[in-house]
Design a protein around this motif. Structure first.
Motif, PDB file in Angstrom:
ATOM      1  N   ASP A 267       0.698  -1.186   0.209  1.00 47.62           N
ATOM      2  CA  ASP A 267      -0.087  -0.019   0.252  1.00 47.62           C
ATOM      3  C   ASP A 267       1.088   1.017  -0.331  1.00 47.62           C
ATOM      4  N   ARG A 268       1.233   2.140  -1.335  1.00 47.10           N
ATOM      5  CA  ARG A 268       1.856   2.876  -0.907  1.00 47.10           C
ATOM      6  C   ARG A 268       2.057   4.164  -0.983  1.00 47.10           C
ATOM      7  N   TYR A 269       0.136   4.516  -0.221  1.00 45.02           N
ATOM      8  CA  TYR A 269      -0.285   5.479   0.485  1.00 45.02           C
ATOM      9  C   TYR A 269      -0.290   5.599   1.916  1.00 45.02           C
ATOM     10  N   ASN A 270      -0.702   4.412   2.385  1.00 47.93           N
ATOM     11  CA  ASN A 270      -1.056   4.190   3.457  1.00 47.93           C
ATOM     12  C   ASN A 270       0.834   2.826   4.172  1.00 47.93           C
ATOM     13  N   TYR A 271       1.054   3.783   4.717  1.00 44.73           N
ATOM     14  CA  TYR A 271       2.467   2.677   4.457  1.00 44.73           C
ATOM     15  C   TYR A 271       3.091   2.248   6.164  1.00 44.73           C
ATOM     16  N   ASP A 272       3.603   1.297   6.749  1.00 43.73           N
ATOM     17  CA  ASP A 272       3.804   1.259   7.884  1.00 43.73           C
ATOM     18  C   ASP A 272       5.922   1.415   7.647  1.00 43.73           C
ATOM     19  N   ILE A 273       6.041   0.412   6.154  1.00 45.92           N
ATOM     20  CA  ILE A 273       7.601   0.287   6.062  1.00 45.92           C
ATOM     21  C   ILE A 273       7.739   0.352   4.568  1.00 45.92           C
ATOM     22  N   HIS A 274       8.675   1.537   4.272  1.00 39.78           N
ATOM     23  CA  HIS A 274       9.189   1.675   3.080  1.00 39.78           C
ATOM     24  C   HIS A 274      10.502   1.376   2.835  1.00 39.78           C
ATOM     25  N   VAL A 275      10.880   0.756   1.963  1.00 38.52           N
ATOM     26  CA  VAL A 275      12.072  -0.346   1.614  1.00 38.52           C
ATOM     27  C   VAL A 275      12.345  -0.054   0.368  1.00 38.52           C
ATOM     28  N   ILE A 276      14.039   0.410  -0.242  1.00 38.24           N
ATOM     29  CA  ILE A 276      14.134   0.742  -1.494  1.00 38.24           C
ATOM     30  C   ILE A 276      15.661  -0.559  -1.107  1.00 38.24           C
ATOM     31  N   GLY A 277      15.608  -1.189  -1.959  1.00 38.70           N
ATOM     32  CA  GLY A 277      16.683  -2.827  -1.826  1.00 38.70           C
ATOM     33  C   GLY A 277      17.734  -1.887  -3.083  1.00 38.70           C
ATOM     34  N   LYS A 278      18.764  -3.158  -3.513  1.00 38.46           N
ATOM     35  CA  LYS A 278      19.715  -3.216  -3.778  1.00 38.46           C
ATOM     36  C   LYS A 278      19.515  -3.147  -5.185  1.00 38.46           C
ATOM     37  N   MET A 279      20.069  -2.037  -5.902  1.00 38.42           N
ATOM     38  CA  MET A 279      19.495  -2.569  -7.260  1.00 38.42           C
ATOM     39  C   MET A 279      20.095  -3.653  -7.672  1.00 38.42           C
ATOM     40  N   ARG A 280      19.621  -4.537  -8.680  1.00 42.23           N
ATOM     41  CA  ARG A 280      20.765  -5.736  -9.283  1.00 42.23           C
ATOM     42  C   ARG A 280      19.443  -5.453 -10.441  1.00 42.23           C
ATOM     43  N   CYS A 281      20.515  -5.281 -11.516  1.00 36.30           N
ATOM     44  CA  CYS A 281      19.732  -6.042 -13.295  1.00 36.30           C
ATOM     45  C   CYS A 281      20.733  -6.924 -13.645  1.00 36.30           C
ATOM     46  N   ILE A 282      20.055  -7.558 -14.522  1.00 30.78           N
ATOM     47  CA  ILE A 282      20.529  -8.791 -15.740  1.00 30.78           C
ATOM     48  C   ILE A 282      20.607  -8.431 -17.384  1.00 30.78           C
ATOM     49  N   ASP A 283      21.650  -8.416 -18.009  1.00 30.81           N
ATOM     50  CA  ASP A 283      21.619  -8.433 -19.412  1.00 30.81           C
ATOM     51  C   ASP A 283      22.259  -9.011 -19.862  1.00 30.81           C
ATOM     52  N   PRO A 284      22.259 -10.712 -19.714  1.00 25.23           N
ATOM     53  CA  PRO A 284      23.318 -11.350 -19.906  1.00 25.23           C
ATOM     54  C   PRO A 284      23.748 -11.423 -21.715  1.00 25.23           C
ATOM     55  N   SER A 285      24.735 -11.485 -21.700  1.00 24.18           N
ATOM     56  CA  SER A 285      25.619 -10.767 -23.308  1.00 24.18           C
ATOM     57  C   SER A 285      24.814 -12.362 -23.842  1.00 24.18           C
TER      58      SER A 285
END
Length: 326
Positions: A267-285
């Motif tokens: 619930d982005r409008y009525n929340y108790d916890i907000h966490v931004i995690g480590k950015m993990r991306c994948i784009d294999p060759s």
């Protein structure tokens, strides 16, 4: 010694690998859950660091890696503390690499150097993970570590099939000591699966809630010197029992809310916890016309998945606690 792995099948293991697997540092990992706090809010999220470490070793073997690199793969997670990456959240370690910072210290305090020396290996060289290009690669490329935890979690938790895993493994190839995917369709499948892991699972509201509660518990216990970092070198269940035994009102209150019956929603409008995690991306060759190119350069689907994952990671997860009482 026979190893039956749910991803890679049956292998016979002997010599130095067998002795390392039977050593206390590796056996301890049977009691360290891969998902950190996840197991304590959902007991089906039960992949262990032992499962993953043996799996990485077997995948490196399958890919033709040397015995030395198999050893490195087997040992790469032995320094994880209880609850895995929860300690990084407790210490506000954004790189989530506390286990890497204490890796050499943990190895040197164990019987692992003695085992390696007895088999004629230079343990100092083996501990240098920069040498092992199958084991570790910076994102967005593939490596045995990244592949195994993705396949293992997503298979165990019912998101992918064994048939899909076999097709993916058959599409892998090694060039210059690094692992790549042979075609764009398989690359699309893995990118989709990887984001199921690092977005849908890591940022699952229940998972986020468990991490938040347990990280706050550890920080409180450490700040009050009720435990030390060394306390966290035990197994998850042992350390949890110790935490629950502490005579501290705030810690008891937090841990009373750590159980599988908790009810949380996004619930982005009525929340108790907000966490931004480590950015993990994948784009294999992948190989195109005899050259290795990023799969996103030939797949609009991968471009869209990467954009969506980046946006979700940057926004983070907003969690509303409906009920934490049993």
């Amino acid at each position: 010694m026979q190893i039956i792995d749910e991803i890679y099948g049956t292998y016979m293991i002997d010599g130095v690998l067998k002795e390392l697997i039977l050593s206390e540092p590796l056996q301890r990992l049977k009691g360290i859950y891969q998902g950190g706090a996840s197991y304590f809010v959902n007991e089906s999220w039960n992949v262990t660091r032992y499962d993953h470490s043996v799996g990485v070793m077997l995948l490196i073997q399958r890919l033709g890696g040397s015995i030395e690199e198999q050893i490195a793969g087997l040992l790469h997670d032995v320094s994880h503390t209880a609850f895995s990456h929860v300690i990084d959240f407790a210490l506000h370690n954004k790189e989530e690499n506390f286990h890497e910072e204490i890796y050499e210290q943990i190895i040197m305090a164990s019987d692992i150097p003695h085992i390696l020396t007895a088999y004629g290996y230079n343990y100092k060289e083996l501990l240098d993970e920069t040498r092992w290009t199958l084991l570790e690669q910076p994102a967005p490329e593939l490596c045995a570590d990244r592949i195994d935890y993705t396949l293992r979690d997503m298979y165990r938790y019912g998101n992918i099939s064994m048939e899909e895993i076999h097709s993916f493994l058959e599409a892998l190839f090694v060039l210059g000591g690094k692992v790549y995917i042979g075609d764009v369709k398989t690359a699309e499948w893995f990118v989709r699966t990887y984001y199921m892991e690092v977005i849908d699972f890591f940022l699952n509201p229940l998972n986020v809630y468990g991490y938040d509660v347990l990280a706050r518990t550890l920080k409180l216990a450490l700040d009050q010197q009720l435990i030390t970092i060394d306390t966290l070198l035990g197994r998850d269940e042992e350390v949890m029992a110790l935490l629950r035994s502490l005579d501290d009102h705030d810690i008891k209150g937090l841990l009373d809310g750590l159980h599988p019956l908790v009810d949380v929603i996004e619930d982005r409008y009525n929340y108790d916890i907000h966490v931004i995690g480590k950015m993990r991306c994948i784009d294999p060759s992948i190989p195109i016309n005899g050259q290795l190119v990023r799969s996103s350069s030939v797949s609009q689907e991968i471009v869209k998945m990467n954009q969506a994952a980046k946006q979700k990671a940057e926004e983070g997860m907003f969690v509303k606690v409906q009920s934490a009482s049993k």
